[in-house]
Scaffold this active site. Sequence first.
Site, PDB file in Angstrom:
ATOM      1  N   ASN A   9       0.871  -1.176   0.000  1.00 43.67           N
ATOM      2  CA  ASN A   9       0.000   0.000   0.000  1.00 43.67           C
ATOM      3  C   ASN A   9       0.909   1.227   0.000  1.00 43.67           C
ATOM      4  O   ASN A   9       1.498   1.557   1.018  1.00 43.67           O
ATOM      5  CB  ASN A   9      -0.884  -0.046   1.263  1.00 43.67           C
ATOM      6  CG  ASN A   9      -1.722   1.202   1.430  1.00 43.67           C
ATOM      7  OD1 ASN A   9      -1.805   2.031   0.531  1.00 43.67           O
ATOM      8  ND2 ASN A   9      -2.332   1.344   2.595  1.00 43.67           N
ATOM      9  N   LYS A  11       0.145   4.237  -0.270  1.00 45.46           N
ATOM     10  CA  LYS A  11      -0.506   5.418   0.328  1.00 45.46           C
ATOM     11  C   LYS A  11      -0.274   6.643  -0.561  1.00 45.46           C
ATOM     12  O   LYS A  11      -0.226   6.513  -1.780  1.00 45.46           O
ATOM     13  CB  LYS A  11      -0.015   5.616   1.766  1.00 45.46           C
ATOM     14  CG  LYS A  11      -0.177   4.326   2.599  1.00 45.46           C
ATOM     15  CD  LYS A  11      -0.002   4.532   4.058  1.00 45.46           C
ATOM     16  CE  LYS A  11      -0.192   3.200   4.780  1.00 45.46           C
ATOM     17  NZ  LYS A  11      -0.091   3.296   6.233  1.00 45.46           N
ATOM     18  N   HIS A  96      -9.513   1.113   4.887  1.00 49.00           N
ATOM     19  CA  HIS A  96      -8.234   1.315   5.576  1.00 49.00           C
ATOM     20  C   HIS A  96      -8.463   2.255   6.765  1.00 49.00           C
ATOM     21  O   HIS A  96      -9.258   3.187   6.685  1.00 49.00           O
ATOM     22  CB  HIS A  96      -7.199   1.903   4.612  1.00 49.00           C
ATOM     23  CG  HIS A  96      -5.822   1.887   5.195  1.00 49.00           C
ATOM     24  ND1 HIS A  96      -5.390   2.823   6.098  1.00 49.00           N
ATOM     25  CD2 HIS A  96      -4.798   1.006   5.045  1.00 49.00           C
ATOM     26  CE1 HIS A  96      -4.153   2.526   6.470  1.00 49.00           C
ATOM     27  NE2 HIS A  96      -3.770   1.429   5.839  1.00 49.00           N
ATOM     28  N   GLU A  98      -6.848   4.646   7.883  1.00 46.30           N
ATOM     29  CA  GLU A  98      -6.630   6.073   7.612  1.00 46.30           C
ATOM     30  C   GLU A  98      -7.870   6.678   6.951  1.00 46.30           C
ATOM     31  O   GLU A  98      -8.181   7.849   7.155  1.00 46.30           O
ATOM     32  CB  GLU A  98      -5.375   6.247   6.744  1.00 46.30           C
ATOM     33  CG  GLU A  98      -4.115   5.997   7.571  1.00 46.30           C
ATOM     34  CD  GLU A  98      -2.947   5.427   6.804  1.00 46.30           C
ATOM     35  OE1 GLU A  98      -2.921   5.488   5.565  1.00 46.30           O
ATOM     36  OE2 GLU A  98      -2.033   4.892   7.482  1.00 46.30           O
ATOM     37  N   GLU A 168      -5.196  -4.784  10.631  1.00 47.15           N
ATOM     38  CA  GLU A 168      -4.170  -3.777  10.876  1.00 47.15           C
ATOM     39  C   GLU A 168      -4.465  -3.037  12.168  1.00 47.15           C
ATOM     40  O   GLU A 168      -5.309  -2.127  12.187  1.00 47.15           O
ATOM     41  CB  GLU A 168      -4.125  -2.771   9.726  1.00 47.15           C
ATOM     42  CG  GLU A 168      -3.892  -3.402   8.372  1.00 47.15           C
ATOM     43  CD  GLU A 168      -3.320  -2.405   7.367  1.00 47.15           C
ATOM     44  OE1 GLU A 168      -2.230  -2.670   6.865  1.00 47.15           O
ATOM     45  OE2 GLU A 168      -3.967  -1.375   7.116  1.00 47.15           O
ATOM     46  N   GLY A 174       2.691   2.361  10.686  1.00 49.21           N
ATOM     47  CA  GLY A 174       3.573   3.471  10.315  1.00 49.21           C
ATOM     48  C   GLY A 174       4.493   3.974  11.394  1.00 49.21           C
ATOM     49  O   GLY A 174       5.203   4.956  11.202  1.00 49.21           O
ATOM     50  N   SER A 213       3.516  -1.936  10.335  1.00 50.44           N
ATOM     51  CA  SER A 213       4.972  -1.991  10.520  1.00 50.44           C
ATOM     52  C   SER A 213       5.550  -3.383  10.254  1.00 50.44           C
ATOM     53  O   SER A 213       6.481  -3.814  10.940  1.00 50.44           O
ATOM     54  CB  SER A 213       5.364  -1.498  11.909  1.00 50.44           C
ATOM     55  OG  SER A 213       4.943  -0.157  12.070  1.00 50.44           O
TER      56      SER A 213
HETATM   57  P1  PGA Z   1       2.868   0.341   7.605  1.00 49.50           P
HETATM   58  O1  PGA Z   1       1.416   0.538   6.982  1.00 49.50           O
HETATM   59  O2  PGA Z   1       3.437  -0.920   7.051  1.00 49.50           O
HETATM   60  O3  PGA Z   1       3.642   1.561   7.163  1.00 49.50           O
HETATM   61  O4  PGA Z   1       2.699   0.299   9.094  1.00 49.50           O
HETATM   62  C1  PGA Z   1       0.571  -0.558   6.788  1.00 49.50           C
HETATM   63  C2  PGA Z   1      -0.764  -0.089   6.269  1.00 49.50           C
HETATM   64  O5  PGA Z   1      -1.294   0.900   6.786  1.00 49.50           O
HETATM   65  O6  PGA Z   1      -1.311  -0.682   5.321  1.00 49.50           O
END
Ligand code: PGA
Length: 250
Positions: A9, A11, A96, A98, A168, A174, A213
């Site tokens: 992803n 983003k 997601h 976010e 997640e 992140g 992460s």
């Molecule tokens: P990350 O993000 O690997 O940077 O923690 C994962 C995600 O939000 O899909």
Amino acid sequence: MRKKIVAGNWKMNTTVAEGVALAKDLVAALGQVPSDVNLVVAPPFVHLTSVGEVIADSKIALSAQNCANKAKGAYTGEVAAAMIAGVGCEYVILGHSERRQYYGETSATLVEKMALAFENGLKPIYCVGEMLAEREAGNHFAVVRAQIEEVLFGLTAEQMANVVIAYEPVWAIGIGVTATSEQAQEIHAFIRKVLAEKFGALAEEITILYGGSCKPSNAKELFACPDIDGGLIGGAALKAADFIAIAQSY
Ligand code: PGA
């Protein structure tokens, strides 16, 4: 055998030129990825056509990061599921954290998006996961159950068979903190149990990814868990070497 997937992803990162370069690096490194591991990349909307051309003849599948909850029309700034399917996407990430957190995405909106994804032949990568306060209060099972029941329980078995779930934990996204493999396995098994309540034996066939992460140093331990079928990778998907190393962790 459940399908193993490692999905990137991206983003809101990379220009189109940078995204194309990243996709080329991934294609060049595909020989290092085990044949039973399926790769997916989810670049920003404006990259989909160019990145799609780079990966067209490879085993990397294309995904969008979101789609509109309307089919078409006067919805300035939105991108319809039909448009995403039209540029060759196989998948679309929906729900997601976010999007839920910053753009007010609710289960009701996600039900609409999910329906449009299916109408256009897209496979949803449906994200679930709790916030830190919810875990600390011991509510993570209830939160994840609600996210599944409200959006997935209305699907037919045929539709459900085409859904990939990504667990997640919001507190692990992140920031370098990862759920332990015990925490991840516990909730992945729970998700499968909840799915079985509605869909029976089909629950055993559903791919459930871990996200938050996930990186080359922890992927092996996470992917070794019986109910973890791959990863949804954010930060580490922006470096071809890291993304490939994660895919090699199986
Ligand atoms: P990350 O993000 O690997 O940077 O923690 C994962 C995600 O939000 O899909």
